[in-house]
Structures are given as structure tokens and as C-alpha cells.
Design a protein around this motif. Sequence first.
Motif, short mmCIF file in Angstrom:
data_model
loop_
_atom_site.label_atom_id
_atom_site.label_comp_id
_atom_site.label_asym_id
_atom_site.label_seq_id
_atom_site.Cartn_x
_atom_site.Cartn_y
_atom_site.Cartn_z
N GLU A 113 0.84 -1.19 0.00
CA GLU A 113 0.00 0.00 0.00
C GLU A 113 0.88 1.25 0.00
O GLU A 113 1.89 1.31 0.68
CB GLU A 113 -0.87 -0.03 1.26
N ASP A 114 0.46 2.24 -0.78
CA ASP A 114 1.17 3.52 -0.81
C ASP A 114 0.13 4.61 -1.04
O ASP A 114 -0.27 4.87 -2.17
CB ASP A 114 2.23 3.53 -1.90
N GLY A 115 -0.31 5.22 0.05
CA GLY A 115 -1.31 6.28 -0.06
C GLY A 115 -2.61 5.74 -0.62
O GLY A 115 -3.19 4.78 -0.11
N ARG A 116 -3.04 6.34 -1.71
CA ARG A 116 -4.32 5.92 -2.33
C ARG A 116 -4.18 4.66 -3.16
O ARG A 116 -5.17 4.14 -3.67
CB ARG A 116 -4.85 7.05 -3.20
N PHE A 117 -2.96 4.19 -3.34
CA PHE A 117 -2.70 3.06 -4.24
C PHE A 117 -2.35 1.81 -3.44
O PHE A 117 -1.51 1.84 -2.55
CB PHE A 117 -1.54 3.40 -5.19
N THR A 118 -3.02 0.72 -3.79
CA THR A 118 -2.73 -0.58 -3.18
C THR A 118 -2.63 -1.62 -4.27
O THR A 118 -3.50 -1.67 -5.16
CB THR A 118 -3.84 -0.99 -2.19
N VAL A 119 -1.59 -2.43 -4.21
CA VAL A 119 -1.47 -3.54 -5.16
C VAL A 119 -1.65 -4.84 -4.39
O VAL A 119 -1.11 -5.02 -3.31
CB VAL A 119 -0.13 -3.50 -5.92
N PHE A 120 -2.47 -5.71 -4.95
CA PHE A 120 -2.73 -7.03 -4.39
C PHE A 120 -2.18 -8.09 -5.33
O PHE A 120 -2.34 -7.98 -6.55
CB PHE A 120 -4.24 -7.25 -4.23
N LEU A 121 -1.55 -9.11 -4.75
CA LEU A 121 -0.99 -10.19 -5.54
C LEU A 121 -1.58 -11.52 -5.09
O LEU A 121 -1.53 -11.86 -3.90
CB LEU A 121 0.53 -10.23 -5.41
N ASN A 122 -2.13 -12.27 -6.02
CA ASN A 122 -2.63 -13.62 -5.77
C ASN A 122 -1.80 -14.58 -6.60
O ASN A 122 -2.04 -14.77 -7.80
CB ASN A 122 -4.12 -13.70 -6.15
N LYS A 123 -0.76 -15.16 -5.97
CA LYS A 123 0.18 -15.99 -6.71
C LYS A 123 -0.46 -17.24 -7.26
O LYS A 123 -0.13 -17.69 -8.36
CB LYS A 123 1.38 -16.35 -5.82
N SER A 124 -1.35 -17.84 -6.50
CA SER A 124 -1.96 -19.09 -6.97
C SER A 124 -2.79 -18.84 -8.22
O SER A 124 -2.88 -19.69 -9.10
CB SER A 124 -2.81 -19.72 -5.87
N HIS A 144 -2.45 -13.54 -10.54
CA HIS A 144 -3.26 -12.35 -10.77
C HIS A 144 -2.83 -11.24 -9.82
O HIS A 144 -2.56 -11.49 -8.64
CB HIS A 144 -4.74 -12.68 -10.53
N LEU A 145 -2.75 -10.03 -10.36
CA LEU A 145 -2.57 -8.90 -9.47
C LEU A 145 -3.52 -7.78 -9.86
O LEU A 145 -4.04 -7.76 -10.99
CB LEU A 145 -1.12 -8.41 -9.44
N SER A 146 -3.76 -6.91 -8.91
CA SER A 146 -4.67 -5.81 -9.17
C SER A 146 -4.16 -4.56 -8.48
O SER A 146 -3.45 -4.62 -7.47
CB SER A 146 -6.09 -6.14 -8.70
N LEU A 147 -4.51 -3.45 -9.07
CA LEU A 147 -4.17 -2.14 -8.52
C LEU A 147 -5.48 -1.45 -8.14
O LEU A 147 -6.38 -1.33 -8.98
CB LEU A 147 -3.43 -1.30 -9.55
#
Lengths: 113, 113
Positions: B58-69, B72-75
Motif C-alpha cells: 500500500e502507498d497512499g491511495r494506491f494498493t497492489v494485491f498479488l494472488n500468486k496461486s 493475478h494482481l490488481s491495482l
Amino acid sequence: GAGVSQSPSNKVTEKGKDVELRCDPISGHTALYWYRQSLGQGLEFLIYFQGNSAPDKSGLPSDRFSAERTGGSVSTLTIQRTQQEDSAVYLCASSSVSGNTIYFGEGSWLTVV
Amino acid sequence: DQQVKQNSPSLSVQEGRISILNCDYTNSMFDYFLWYKKYPAEGPTFLISISSIKDKNEDGRFTVFLNKSAKHLSLHIVPSQPGDSAVYFCAASTEGSNYKLTFGKGTLLTVNP
């Protein structure tokens, strides 16, 4: 300037001619990268320079493409006998060390007619 | 064969709402992921990154999520602002070649006032 500087910003050339694109990285950055972005595509890795090590040229699409980095600073990407499929934005980037945050220039727009 | 895929070429959201940009990858060797933002006629700028040992950054208004299985990632951008309107590129690299980024084709985000 403080950022990565590229020239020319725009270049229109006739098919079959050679072109040279120049990149001035951020002062002190030892790593330099060339990418290109064709219309509707993502950025495509071309070549990577790190200090005095041999460059990684694995992304160059054909032997018409070559790049040099003189004195560990300025780099020139040369495309010989340009083809229409070479039309793209050529982006140069640099970083202080390999894998660190990469800073991109504004790109050189190449159009081959 | 596209190793990094951004299946939505465009996304439109209202100011103040959440923007979710998605990215899928096929190469299980990728272990570092980045998001870049690009305004017209400018080079891409680094936004946020995540290592494969984490599932969220997470960085301020931006969060990145990672689903390795799921590879997939999302911003996530919360709250979205009109100045966030840009093309967002997902990129990935592997340990040992962390200088060589593989980019998706990008998603054009438009945040409407």
C-alpha cells in the motif's frame, strides 16, 4: 536536465533508410534500458546496459537493430534499413542500479513511411 | 505469447470511487511486479511494486494485491481523482533478470469529475 533525455522526439523516415536515436540517462545512473512500444502493444524490452558489463541484447528484434553506450553514459540505438513495422515509440530508461526504480524518458516517435 | 495480460483496454469510474485495474500473468517464474502510469506524450512513471513474498503493498491511495496461486494482481486506487486518468501498465520480472520487465498492453483509466 534532471530526467532521461531522448532525441529526436519525432522522426519520420523513408523505408530503407538508417536512423539513430539518442538517449541521455540521468546523471550517475549506471543502468540504461531501451524499450519500444508499437501501436496497441505493451512496452517491449530491447536491450540493457549495466556499467562495463556486456549488454543484454536479447530483446533486439533483428540484426538491423544495434545499440551502443559510450563512456558509460549516452546511448545510441541504431536501426538500419528501416521497415514499416519498425514504427513505434522508442523509450529509453535508466536506473541507479539494476532492478531499482526505472525512470523513463519521453520517447522517440519513429514513423517509417 | 503474452506473458502479462491486461484484458481491459479501458476503464471509466466516477471521481471519489474505487478504480480496480487487473493484470494476469502466465510465467510462474515472475517474482516482482510493478505498475506504471503513463500520460500522453510522456514516458511511463513508476507507481508501486510488489514482491512475490507479499500479497499486498500500500502507498497512499494506491494498493497492489498479488494472488500468486491465481497468477493475478490488481491495482486499487481509492479515492479516484481526475488526475489519475492515464494509461496504467502492469509489468513483471524474474529474479536474476530483474532489469528485464515484461509489460502488459495497458489499461486506459478515465476518472470522470
